[in-house]
Motif scaffolding. Structure first.
Motif, PDB file in Angstrom:
ATOM      1  N   ASP A   1     -48.144  77.812  98.058  1.00 51.14           N
ATOM      2  CA  ASP A   1     -46.917  77.611  97.652  1.00 51.14           C
ATOM      3  C   ASP A   1     -46.058  78.675  97.224  1.00 51.14           C
ATOM      4  O   ASP A   1     -44.670  78.704  97.030  1.00 51.14           O
ATOM      5  N   ILE A   2     -46.520  79.996  97.135  1.00 51.56           N
ATOM      6  CA  ILE A   2     -45.714  81.134  96.877  1.00 51.56           C
ATOM      7  C   ILE A   2     -45.841  82.142  97.914  1.00 51.56           C
ATOM      8  O   ILE A   2     -45.637  83.417  97.985  1.00 51.56           O
ATOM      9  N   ALA A   3     -46.056  81.574  98.891  1.00 51.01           N
ATOM     10  CA  ALA A   3     -46.026  82.227 100.539  1.00 51.01           C
ATOM     11  C   ALA A   3     -44.803  83.288 100.850  1.00 51.01           C
ATOM     12  O   ALA A   3     -45.106  84.522 101.341  1.00 51.01           O
ATOM     13  N   ASP A   4     -43.711  82.732  99.965  1.00 52.38           N
ATOM     14  CA  ASP A   4     -42.493  83.652 100.454  1.00 52.38           C
ATOM     15  C   ASP A   4     -41.905  84.520  99.244  1.00 52.38           C
ATOM     16  O   ASP A   4     -40.977  84.930  99.194  1.00 52.38           O
ATOM     17  N   ARG A   5     -43.025  84.590  98.343  1.00 49.34           N
ATOM     18  CA  ARG A   5     -42.856  85.440  97.068  1.00 49.34           C
ATOM     19  C   ARG A   5     -43.203  86.776  97.267  1.00 49.34           C
ATOM     20  O   ARG A   5     -44.305  86.997  98.216  1.00 49.34           O
ATOM     21  N   ARG A   6     -42.253  87.882  96.815  1.00 48.13           N
ATOM     22  CA  ARG A   6     -42.721  89.562  96.870  1.00 48.13           C
ATOM     23  C   ARG A   6     -43.712  89.644  95.628  1.00 48.13           C
ATOM     24  O   ARG A   6     -43.589  88.799  94.624  1.00 48.13           O
ATOM     25  N   PRO A   7     -44.629  90.721  95.601  1.00 45.55           N
ATOM     26  CA  PRO A   7     -45.832  90.761  94.611  1.00 45.55           C
ATOM     27  C   PRO A   7     -44.855  90.734  93.256  1.00 45.55           C
ATOM     28  O   PRO A   7     -45.715  90.311  92.262  1.00 45.55           O
TER      29      PRO A   7
ATOM     30  N   GLN B   1     -52.256  85.519  90.728  1.00 49.17           N
ATOM     31  CA  GLN B   1     -51.757  85.208  92.319  1.00 49.17           C
ATOM     32  C   GLN B   1     -51.866  86.385  92.904  1.00 49.17           C
ATOM     33  O   GLN B   1     -52.031  86.647  94.143  1.00 49.17           O
ATOM     34  N   GLN B   2     -51.388  87.656  92.446  1.00 47.51           N
ATOM     35  CA  GLN B   2     -51.403  89.037  93.354  1.00 47.51           C
ATOM     36  C   GLN B   2     -52.673  89.236  93.816  1.00 47.51           C
ATOM     37  O   GLN B   2     -52.966  89.409  94.977  1.00 47.51           O
ATOM     38  N   GLN B   3     -53.828  88.971  92.959  1.00 44.36           N
ATOM     39  CA  GLN B   3     -55.306  89.172  93.461  1.00 44.36           C
ATOM     40  C   GLN B   3     -55.621  88.356  94.560  1.00 44.36           C
ATOM     41  O   GLN B   3     -56.535  88.453  95.201  1.00 44.36           O
ATOM     42  N   ARG B   4     -54.958  86.828  94.174  1.00 40.29           N
ATOM     43  CA  ARG B   4     -55.521  85.918  95.338  1.00 40.29           C
ATOM     44  C   ARG B   4     -54.854  86.337  96.806  1.00 40.29           C
ATOM     45  O   ARG B   4     -55.501  86.214  97.763  1.00 40.29           O
ATOM     46  N   VAL B   5     -53.529  86.785  96.577  1.00 44.36           N
ATOM     47  CA  VAL B   5     -52.977  87.179  97.748  1.00 44.36           C
ATOM     48  C   VAL B   5     -53.705  88.287  98.624  1.00 44.36           C
ATOM     49  O   VAL B   5     -53.928  88.513  99.878  1.00 44.36           O
ATOM     50  N   ALA B   6     -53.999  89.079  97.708  1.00 41.00           N
ATOM     51  CA  ALA B   6     -54.874  90.513  98.168  1.00 41.00           C
ATOM     52  C   ALA B   6     -56.236  90.268  98.760  1.00 41.00           C
ATOM     53  O   ALA B   6     -56.668  90.555  99.792  1.00 41.00           O
ATOM     54  N   ILE B   7     -56.683  88.921  97.929  1.00 37.13           N
ATOM     55  CA  ILE B   7     -58.105  88.744  98.776  1.00 37.13           C
ATOM     56  C   ILE B   7     -57.699  88.181 100.216  1.00 37.13           C
ATOM     57  O   ILE B   7     -58.167  88.240 101.179  1.00 37.13           O
TER      58      ILE B   7
END
Ligand SMILES: Nc1ncnc2c1ncn2[C@@H]1O[C@H](COP(=O)(O)OP(=O)(O)OP(=O)(O)O)[C@@H](O)[C@H]1O
Length: 356
Positions: free
Chosen positions: A159-165, A172-178
């Motif tokens: 749900d936060i695919a369009d957000r910047r870090p 959330q940042q670490q989940r995106v990093a994974i």
């Protein structure tokens, strides 16, 4: 949530299956010596580690024990001084520059502690993933978009695919990093302190996310961390001490007679190929062990006893010891043996009576 249909590494065919039987990470007698201003530091002192395909392993240890050095070597950023290190069939000592680039692009994925090392700040979460696939030259067009949304969903950040870090929480940042680390479909995922900047609750969530990624995708995962709670989230925790693996904690669940599940954690000392092991510091301190110890072989165990009090340092002391005989309850040199006077000391370390 979109059903996950991501391929599992090593599931492509019979040769891949054969390769998958080899360990994904194998370090044998790994040594890394740094020289700075004429001083040598042995960061790794003959480290042995084996991680099988699909395993999730945490490596823990005190500051300076060599965790980051190990991860830097496994990630292909540094080369060891001696020993051997193989990851997914790549020999990290002999790997040339071209193979190293391919290895870093396609064989391993990384999650670092700092967001700025994992994600580009001016790209959205989805764009960061797309860029990782572009660099690794995996997937194109619609395929790429589909994998992006599958991975973000798997990490519960769809749900936060369009957000910047900067618009994301630390977790959330670490989940995106994974998700970014998995974009290149690596065989091995390496994480260096992935929860180092997170609070306890968020750390637990991120570690659980790594566990579920490991289970869903079967990607071999190695997490290096200070986080003492990590062993609650992984089946195997390896402790490094002074540049060597010293103990391992294995977790399992057992069901009791009432059908209730209990988590069990057992600690093991690690025995290397030539029979060396490190005694836990608290055991050494409790018995004031130093310099030399006596070993005794029992039918089902090996005893380690202090050596210093029993070795007379002068001839007079030796005579005294002979006159007074063994202390009440003390083991004879044949302790644990069959009482026939022959030494059962398979190690040859405990002296026999006539050698004193
Ligand atoms: N580039 C380097 N030059 C000189 N010494 C180094 C270098 N990198 C690491 N060391 C030394 O090697 C040893 C192991 O360091 P390493 O960073 O691997 O430990 P660590 O377990 O990751 O510690 P921490 O948890 O504090 O990050 C330390 O004594 C460190 O000072």
């Amino acid at each position: 949530m979109t059903p996950v249909t991501l391929p599992r590494p090593g599931a492509e065919g019979s040769s891949a299956t054969a390769a998958a039987r080899e360990p994904d990470v194998l370090c044998v007698d790994l040594v890394r010596i740094f020289s700075a201003a004429g001083v040598e530091v042995q960061a790794l002192q003959g480290l042995n580690l084996r991680v099988d395909p699909g395993e999730l392993v945490a490596v823990v240890g005190a500051s300076g024990s060599g965790k980051s050095t190990l991860l830097t070597i496994l990630s292909g950023l540094d080369t060891p001084t001696a020993g051997s290190a193989r990851v997914a069939g790549h020999d990290l000592l002999s790997m040339g520059a071209r193979e190293r680039v391919a290895y870093r692009r396609r064989t391993v994925g990384f999650v670092w502690q700092q967001t700025q090392r994992n994600l580009l700040p001016y790209l959205t979460a989805a764009e960061n993933l797309a860029l990782a696939m572009e660099v690794a030259r995996t997937r194109r067009g619609a395929e790429r978009a589909r994998r992006t949304s599958e991975l973000l969903d798997l990490l519960a950040v769809g749900d936060i695919a369009d957000r910047r870090p900067s618009e994301l929480s630390g977790g959330q940042q670490q989940r995106v990093a994974i998700a970014v680390a998995l974009a290149n479909e690596p065989r091995v995922l390496l994480a260096d302190e992935p929860t180092g900047e997170l609070d306890e609750a968020t750390s637990a969530e991120v570690l659980e996310a790594m566990r579920s990624v490991n289970e869903e995708l079967g990607v071999t995962t190695l997490i290096v961390t200070h986080d003492p709670t990590v062993s609650e989230h992984v089946r195997r925790t390896v402790q490094i001490r002074d540049g060597r693996t010293s103990t391992e904690v294995l977790r399992s669940t057992r069901t009791d007679e009432h059908g209730q599940e209990h988590a069990i954690a057992e600690e093991f000392a690690v025995l290397d190929r030539v029979g060396r092991l490190q005694l836990p510091t608290e055991f050494v301190a409790a018995l004031e062990l130093r310099d030399r110890v006596r070993l005794g072989l029992e039918p089902d165990r090996i005893e380690v006893r202090p050596g210093q009090d029993r070795t007379p340092s002068t001839a007079a002391e030796a005579e005294d010891a002979d006159r007074s005989g063994p202390e009440p309850g003390a083991d004879s040199p044949d302790a644990g043996g069959d009482g026939d006077g022959d030494s059962d000391d398979a190690t040859g370390i405990a002296p026999r009576e006539e050698d004193r």
